[in-house]
Scaffold this motif. Structure first.
Motif, PDB file in Angstrom:
ATOM      1  N   SER A  51       0.846  -1.182   0.000  1.00 29.47           N
ATOM      2  CA  SER A  51       0.000   0.000   0.000  1.00 29.47           C
ATOM      3  C   SER A  51       0.885   1.236   0.000  1.00 29.47           C
ATOM      4  CB  SER A  51      -0.937   0.010   1.212  1.00 29.47           C
ATOM      5  OG  SER A  51      -0.173   0.000   2.394  1.00 29.47           O
ATOM      6  N   LYS A  52       0.312   2.340  -0.381  1.00 26.39           N
ATOM      7  CA  LYS A  52       1.054   3.591  -0.479  1.00 26.39           C
ATOM      8  C   LYS A  52       1.683   3.947   0.862  1.00 26.39           C
ATOM      9  CE  LYS A  52      -1.535   6.895  -1.861  1.00 26.39           C
ATOM     10  NZ  LYS A  52      -2.271   8.004  -2.423  1.00 26.39           N
ATOM     11  N   VAL A  56       5.945   8.346   4.722  1.00 29.86           N
ATOM     12  CA  VAL A  56       7.164   8.859   4.101  1.00 29.86           C
ATOM     13  C   VAL A  56       6.844  10.090   3.260  1.00 29.86           C
ATOM     14  CG1 VAL A  56       8.975   8.363   2.411  1.00 29.86           C
ATOM     15  CG2 VAL A  56       8.391   6.670   4.144  1.00 29.86           C
ATOM     16  N   LEU A  57       5.743  10.035   2.526  1.00 30.13           N
ATOM     17  CA  LEU A  57       5.365  11.171   1.692  1.00 30.13           C
ATOM     18  C   LEU A  57       5.095  12.406   2.546  1.00 30.13           C
ATOM     19  CD1 LEU A  57       3.002   9.373  -0.830  1.00 30.13           C
ATOM     20  CD2 LEU A  57       5.417   9.947  -1.107  1.00 30.13           C
ATOM     21  N   PHE A 113       0.273  -2.489  -9.192  1.00 31.16           N
ATOM     22  CA  PHE A 113       0.895  -1.665 -10.232  1.00 31.16           C
ATOM     23  C   PHE A 113       0.339  -0.241 -10.215  1.00 31.16           C
ATOM     24  CE2 PHE A 113       1.934  -5.750 -12.545  1.00 31.16           C
ATOM     25  CZ  PHE A 113       3.308  -5.624 -12.382  1.00 31.16           C
ATOM     26  N   LEU A 114      -0.944  -0.101  -9.951  1.00 32.96           N
ATOM     27  CA  LEU A 114      -1.540   1.237  -9.883  1.00 32.96           C
ATOM     28  C   LEU A 114      -1.003   2.030  -8.688  1.00 32.96           C
ATOM     29  CD1 LEU A 114      -5.230   0.449 -10.913  1.00 32.96           C
ATOM     30  CD2 LEU A 114      -3.498   1.699 -12.252  1.00 32.96           C
ATOM     31  N   VAL A 115      -0.818   1.361  -7.550  1.00 34.33           N
ATOM     32  CA  VAL A 115      -0.249   2.023  -6.374  1.00 34.33           C
ATOM     33  C   VAL A 115       1.192   2.449  -6.666  1.00 34.33           C
ATOM     34  CG1 VAL A 115       0.478   1.713  -3.969  1.00 34.33           C
ATOM     35  CG2 VAL A 115      -1.776   0.912  -4.700  1.00 34.33           C
ATOM     36  N   GLU A 119       2.753   6.264  -6.630  1.00 33.41           N
ATOM     37  CA  GLU A 119       3.936   6.693  -5.894  1.00 33.41           C
ATOM     38  C   GLU A 119       4.965   7.326  -6.825  1.00 33.41           C
ATOM     39  OE1 GLU A 119       5.461   3.700  -3.238  1.00 33.41           O
ATOM     40  OE2 GLU A 119       3.769   4.008  -1.870  1.00 33.41           O
ATOM     41  N   GLU A 120       5.098   6.796  -8.026  1.00 32.32           N
ATOM     42  CA  GLU A 120       6.014   7.414  -8.989  1.00 32.32           C
ATOM     43  C   GLU A 120       5.521   8.815  -9.375  1.00 32.32           C
ATOM     44  OE1 GLU A 120       8.766   6.152  -9.149  1.00 32.32           O
ATOM     45  OE2 GLU A 120       8.646   3.990  -9.197  1.00 32.32           O
TER      46      GLU A 120
END
Length: 152
Positions: A51-52, A56-57, A113-115, A119-120
């Motif tokens: 999960s995201k 950290v973000l 892959f969507l998560v 993040e990218e």
């Protein structure tokens, strides 16, 4: 790809004297390792969990906000091309993960892959801020608009 990103960020972190930028780059390197590990897990196991990493973000966002509040930012302008290159790499990584998600038939793997793509995308936002900070530090301090990474 993710390991290359890790080494690239760690190398950039070594080249900067600014503790805030060094911290951001180190956290981004750690994020790349997490991406690498989840891909390895996906290759071994169909039910990998990921999960995201919102904590950290948020921490990276706080570093940027602290730098803005301090209003004295010592940055190495010669680094801006490296940050632009990192932005290009992250943009390509986001596209790659979106393409993989579109090709994936397993809903669980598709979601991972969507998560990763999300993040990218956040990394792109962070790097855009970093490019603006390094190339126009006075203007960035006065006029930066922080993108809402929490909504990504």
């Amino acid at each position: 790809m993710e390991l290359d990103g890790r080494y690239f960020y760690l190398d950039l972190a070594k080249k900067t004297e600014n503790s805030g930028i060094k911290s951001v780059l180190t956290m981004m390197a750690e994020s790349e390792v997490k991406h690498y590990n989840v891909i390895l897990d996906m290759q071994k196991n169909d039910k990998t969990e990921y999960s995201k990493d919102a904590a950290v973000l948020k921490e990276i966002k706080n570093v940027f906000m602290k730098m803005k509040e301090e209003k004295e930012i010592d940055v190495d302008v010669s680094q801006v091309e490296f940050y632009k290159k990192a932005l290009e790499i992250e943009t390509n990584s986001e596209k790659f993960y979106l393409e993989r998600a579109n090709e994936e038939t397993d809903p669980h793997r598709k979601e991972i892959f969507l998560v990763l793509a999300e993040e990218e995308k956040v990394h792109c936002i962070l790097l855009e801020n970093l490019v603006n900070l390094v190339s126009q530090s006075d203007n960035w301090i006065e006029n930066s608009e922080w993108y809402d990474i929490d909504g990504v």
